[in-house]
Design a protein around this motif. Structure first.
Motif, PDB file in Angstrom:
ATOM      1  N   VAL A 203       0.835  -1.202   0.000  1.00  0.00           N
ATOM      2  CA  VAL A 203       0.000   0.000   0.000  1.00  0.00           C
ATOM      3  C   VAL A 203       0.868   1.249   0.000  1.00  0.00           C
ATOM      4  O   VAL A 203       0.589   2.225  -0.719  1.00  0.00           O
ATOM      5  CB  VAL A 203      -0.947  -0.012   1.216  1.00  0.00           C
ATOM      6  CG1 VAL A 203      -1.625   1.344   1.383  1.00  0.00           C
ATOM      7  CG2 VAL A 203      -1.990  -1.115   1.076  1.00  0.00           C
ATOM      8  N   ALA A 204       1.935   1.233   0.809  1.00  0.00           N
ATOM      9  CA  ALA A 204       2.823   2.395   0.886  1.00  0.00           C
ATOM     10  C   ALA A 204       3.455   2.707  -0.459  1.00  0.00           C
ATOM     11  O   ALA A 204       3.609   3.875  -0.839  1.00  0.00           O
ATOM     12  CB  ALA A 204       3.902   2.153   1.933  1.00  0.00           C
ATOM     13  N   VAL A 205       3.797   1.676  -1.206  1.00  0.00           N
ATOM     14  CA  VAL A 205       4.446   1.885  -2.505  1.00  0.00           C
ATOM     15  C   VAL A 205       3.463   2.441  -3.530  1.00  0.00           C
ATOM     16  O   VAL A 205       3.765   3.406  -4.244  1.00  0.00           O
ATOM     17  CB  VAL A 205       5.059   0.567  -3.018  1.00  0.00           C
ATOM     18  CG1 VAL A 205       5.570   0.734  -4.449  1.00  0.00           C
ATOM     19  CG2 VAL A 205       6.202   0.131  -2.102  1.00  0.00           C
ATOM     20  N   PHE A 206       2.264   1.861  -3.609  1.00  0.00           N
ATOM     21  CA  PHE A 206       1.352   2.193  -4.701  1.00  0.00           C
ATOM     22  C   PHE A 206       0.324   3.264  -4.357  1.00  0.00           C
ATOM     23  O   PHE A 206      -0.243   3.889  -5.260  1.00  0.00           O
ATOM     24  CB  PHE A 206       0.636   0.930  -5.181  1.00  0.00           C
ATOM     25  CG  PHE A 206       1.542  -0.030  -5.883  1.00  0.00           C
ATOM     26  CD1 PHE A 206       1.887   0.175  -7.210  1.00  0.00           C
ATOM     27  CD2 PHE A 206       2.084  -1.124  -5.221  1.00  0.00           C
ATOM     28  CE1 PHE A 206       2.736  -0.697  -7.867  1.00  0.00           C
ATOM     29  CE2 PHE A 206       2.938  -2.009  -5.861  1.00  0.00           C
ATOM     30  CZ  PHE A 206       3.266  -1.783  -7.194  1.00  0.00           C
ATOM     31  N   ALA A 207       0.063   3.485  -3.079  1.00  0.00           N
ATOM     32  CA  ALA A 207      -0.950   4.478  -2.709  1.00  0.00           C
ATOM     33  C   ALA A 207      -0.342   5.788  -2.235  1.00  0.00           C
ATOM     34  O   ALA A 207      -1.066   6.781  -2.120  1.00  0.00           O
ATOM     35  CB  ALA A 207      -1.863   3.915  -1.623  1.00  0.00           C
ATOM     36  N   ALA A 208       0.945   5.826  -1.944  1.00  0.00           N
ATOM     37  CA  ALA A 208       1.575   7.021  -1.378  1.00  0.00           C
ATOM     38  C   ALA A 208       1.320   8.296  -2.173  1.00  0.00           C
ATOM     39  O   ALA A 208       1.052   9.354  -1.579  1.00  0.00           O
ATOM     40  CB  ALA A 208       3.078   6.787  -1.212  1.00  0.00           C
ATOM     41  N   PRO A 209       1.380   8.265  -3.518  1.00  0.00           N
ATOM     42  CA  PRO A 209       1.172   9.516  -4.259  1.00  0.00           C
ATOM     43  C   PRO A 209      -0.198  10.152  -4.036  1.00  0.00           C
ATOM     44  O   PRO A 209      -0.347  11.364  -4.184  1.00  0.00           O
ATOM     45  CB  PRO A 209       1.345   9.085  -5.724  1.00  0.00           C
ATOM     46  CG  PRO A 209       2.202   7.865  -5.664  1.00  0.00           C
ATOM     47  CD  PRO A 209       1.783   7.163  -4.414  1.00  0.00           C
ATOM     48  N   SER A 210      -1.205   9.354  -3.680  1.00  0.00           N
ATOM     49  CA  SER A 210      -2.562   9.887  -3.525  1.00  0.00           C
ATOM     50  C   SER A 210      -2.940  10.167  -2.071  1.00  0.00           C
ATOM     51  O   SER A 210      -4.070  10.580  -1.796  1.00  0.00           O
ATOM     52  CB  SER A 210      -3.574   8.905  -4.119  1.00  0.00           C
ATOM     53  OG  SER A 210      -3.541   7.666  -3.428  1.00  0.00           O
ATOM     54  N   ILE A 219      -0.449   5.235   7.823  1.00  0.00           N
ATOM     55  CA  ILE A 219       0.034   4.023   7.150  1.00  0.00           C
ATOM     56  C   ILE A 219       1.459   3.714   7.609  1.00  0.00           C
ATOM     57  O   ILE A 219       1.809   2.555   7.886  1.00  0.00           O
ATOM     58  CB  ILE A 219      -0.005   4.201   5.621  1.00  0.00           C
ATOM     59  CG1 ILE A 219      -1.449   4.383   5.140  1.00  0.00           C
ATOM     60  CG2 ILE A 219       0.641   2.996   4.926  1.00  0.00           C
ATOM     61  CD1 ILE A 219      -2.337   3.196   5.363  1.00  0.00           C
ATOM     62  N   GLY A 220       2.287   4.741   7.696  1.00  0.00           N
ATOM     63  CA  GLY A 220       3.660   4.538   8.154  1.00  0.00           C
ATOM     64  C   GLY A 220       3.719   4.014   9.575  1.00  0.00           C
ATOM     65  O   GLY A 220       4.539   3.146   9.895  1.00  0.00           O
ATOM     66  N   ALA A 221       2.846   4.532  10.452  1.00  0.00           N
ATOM     67  CA  ALA A 221       2.830   4.064  11.838  1.00  0.00           C
ATOM     68  C   ALA A 221       2.378   2.609  11.925  1.00  0.00           C
ATOM     69  O   ALA A 221       2.933   1.819  12.709  1.00  0.00           O
ATOM     70  CB  ALA A 221       1.908   4.958  12.668  1.00  0.00           C
ATOM     71  N   LEU A 222       1.373   2.235  11.138  1.00  0.00           N
ATOM     72  CA  LEU A 222       0.928   0.841  11.124  1.00  0.00           C
ATOM     73  C   LEU A 222       2.031  -0.085  10.611  1.00  0.00           C
ATOM     74  O   LEU A 222       2.247  -1.178  11.152  1.00  0.00           O
ATOM     75  CB  LEU A 222      -0.318   0.702  10.249  1.00  0.00           C
ATOM     76  CG  LEU A 222      -1.614   1.299  10.799  1.00  0.00           C
ATOM     77  CD1 LEU A 222      -2.698   1.307   9.719  1.00  0.00           C
ATOM     78  CD2 LEU A 222      -2.092   0.526  12.018  1.00  0.00           C
ATOM     79  N   LEU A 223       2.715   0.356   9.567  1.00  0.00           N
ATOM     80  CA  LEU A 223       3.812  -0.445   9.029  1.00  0.00           C
ATOM     81  C   LEU A 223       4.927  -0.589  10.057  1.00  0.00           C
ATOM     82  O   LEU A 223       5.495  -1.682  10.223  1.00  0.00           O
ATOM     83  CB  LEU A 223       4.344   0.211   7.753  1.00  0.00           C
ATOM     84  CG  LEU A 223       5.496  -0.488   7.034  1.00  0.00           C
ATOM     85  CD1 LEU A 223       5.150  -1.931   6.698  1.00  0.00           C
ATOM     86  CD2 LEU A 223       5.875   0.264   5.761  1.00  0.00           C
ATOM     87  N   LEU A 224       5.222   0.466  10.768  1.00  0.00           N
ATOM     88  CA  LEU A 224       6.253   0.413  11.807  1.00  0.00           C
ATOM     89  C   LEU A 224       5.874  -0.581  12.909  1.00  0.00           C
ATOM     90  O   LEU A 224       6.714  -1.354  13.384  1.00  0.00           O
ATOM     91  CB  LEU A 224       6.447   1.812  12.398  1.00  0.00           C
ATOM     92  CG  LEU A 224       7.531   1.978  13.461  1.00  0.00           C
ATOM     93  CD1 LEU A 224       8.909   1.637  12.905  1.00  0.00           C
ATOM     94  CD2 LEU A 224       7.518   3.412  13.997  1.00  0.00           C
TER      95      LEU A 224
END
Length: 352
Positions: A203-210, A219-224
């Protein structure tokens, strides 16, 4: 007539990626199922373990969001719903593993070192297939239901309980039983969190621009959090095995202590944990499009290497198995992307 014809032609063009993806996956399934060489079958298992993380993890995130809400789920709908819909493909792609199970699992072979009562009551073909079908069909139903936006919180709660039960079964059946004398009670939880980490990285790779800065930070906190979970469970598993000093557990780690595999897990740790942790720990890194994408790419690379370290050393001819796994993973990924390109534009218009 012209406008309608133009729309029709556009729809026809949009179907072609899905058709090509289905054909590619179909050919791969036929070849792998018919040409059952040990290296190819084992490579397919490794590729399946890596590739299936995102569809299954997307399903789980949709279930969680149905219960908790939050802008992070709403902003990533266009990624999560098409990915969760691919749980149907996960069930189909598992067919070559069922067909070639005798080349994958020692308990299915003559002269198995596994105790006969274990084979009689648990590790046998009918029980293995039954548990696999239960998990795959259940995930298929849940993934499709929530991908279409028809899931409700009650079903989400029951679905998470079902996922927790089935991932505990299949984690041992599909992956740990390639070396059935080794048992790690934390492995199902590690696999589940690894699936979530890989999905959030995707998600971080493909959704980040939007994403706006607030949602990107979520999203970054969940990934962490998922990265910390994987590292903690892996470390505690190793610590318990080291303190226990049991022959079967020691033998499992010794297979993975050669210079090549030691280098693999070190690189996996650096790219899958240390590097993204340093990026995501900073608020600026989580809010940055490029920071979030860099962390996502790093986690995906680390996840691939981690799964290779877990599974490939169990087999002979490891170079061939790794090469077959890389080829199968490319085919599965390309086929999924081609199918997903048709689903993604429509997902944003689905409302629960």
């Amino acid at each position: 007539m012209t406008a309608q014809g133009g729309a029709l032609r556009y729809q026809d063009l949009r179907r072609w990626p899905a058709v090509c993806g289905i054909l590619l996956l179909t050919v791969a399934l036929i070849v792998t199922s018919a040409w059952r060489t040990p290296a190819l079958s084992r490579g397919w298992l490794v590729a399946f373990a890596v590739w299936s993380c995102v569809p299954v993890g997307s399903m789980v995130l949709l279930l969680i969001h149905s219960l908790t809400g939050g802008r992070w789920g709403e902003a990533t709908t266009a990624i999560l719903r098409p990915s969760a819909a691919l749980t149907s493909v996960v069930a189909i792609v598992f067919i070559p593993i069922l067909v070639s199970y005798g080349q994958l699992y020692p308990w299915a072979q003559a002269g198995s070192p596994v105790a006969q009562d274990v084979i009689k009551w648990y590790l046998n073909w009918p029980a293995y297939v039954s548990r696999a079908l239960l998990a795959l069909c259940g995930w298929w139903v849940l993934g499709t239901t929530f991908a279409l936006g028809r899931g409700r919180p009650l079903l989400a709660g029951l679905g998470l309980a079902f996922y927790g039960a089935t991932i505990s079964l299949v984690a041992f059946d599909w992956y740990l039983s390639v070396e059935p004398r080794y048992v790690a009670t934390a492995f199902p939880a590690t696999l589940a969190i690894q699936q979530l980490a890989a999905t959030l990285a995707f998600v971080a790779v493909f959704a980040a621009p939007s994403l706006d800065e607030s949602v990107a930070s979520d999203i970054g906190a969940l990934l962490l959090a998922t990265l910390l979970g994987v590292v903690y469970l892996e470390f505690m598993t190793y610590l318990v095995a080291w303190y226990g000093d049991l022959p079967d557990k020691a033998a499992w780690y010794l297979k993975r202590s050669s210079s090549a595999w030691a280098a693999t897990i070190i690189v996996a740790f650096v790219f899958g944990a240390v590097l993204p942790f340093c990026i995501l720990l900073l608020r600026k890194g989580r809010r940055s499009r490029y920071g979030l994408q860099s962390a996502g790419i790093s986690v995906l690379l680390g996840s691939v290497l981690h799964f290779c370290w877990l599974i490939v050393p169990a087999f002979d001819h490891q170079v061939l198995v790794a090469a077959a796994a890389a080829s199968a993973f490319v085919v599965l990924s390309v086929g999924s992307i081609l199918v997903g390109r048709v689903l993604i534009p429509e997902a944003g218009h689905v409302r629960s």
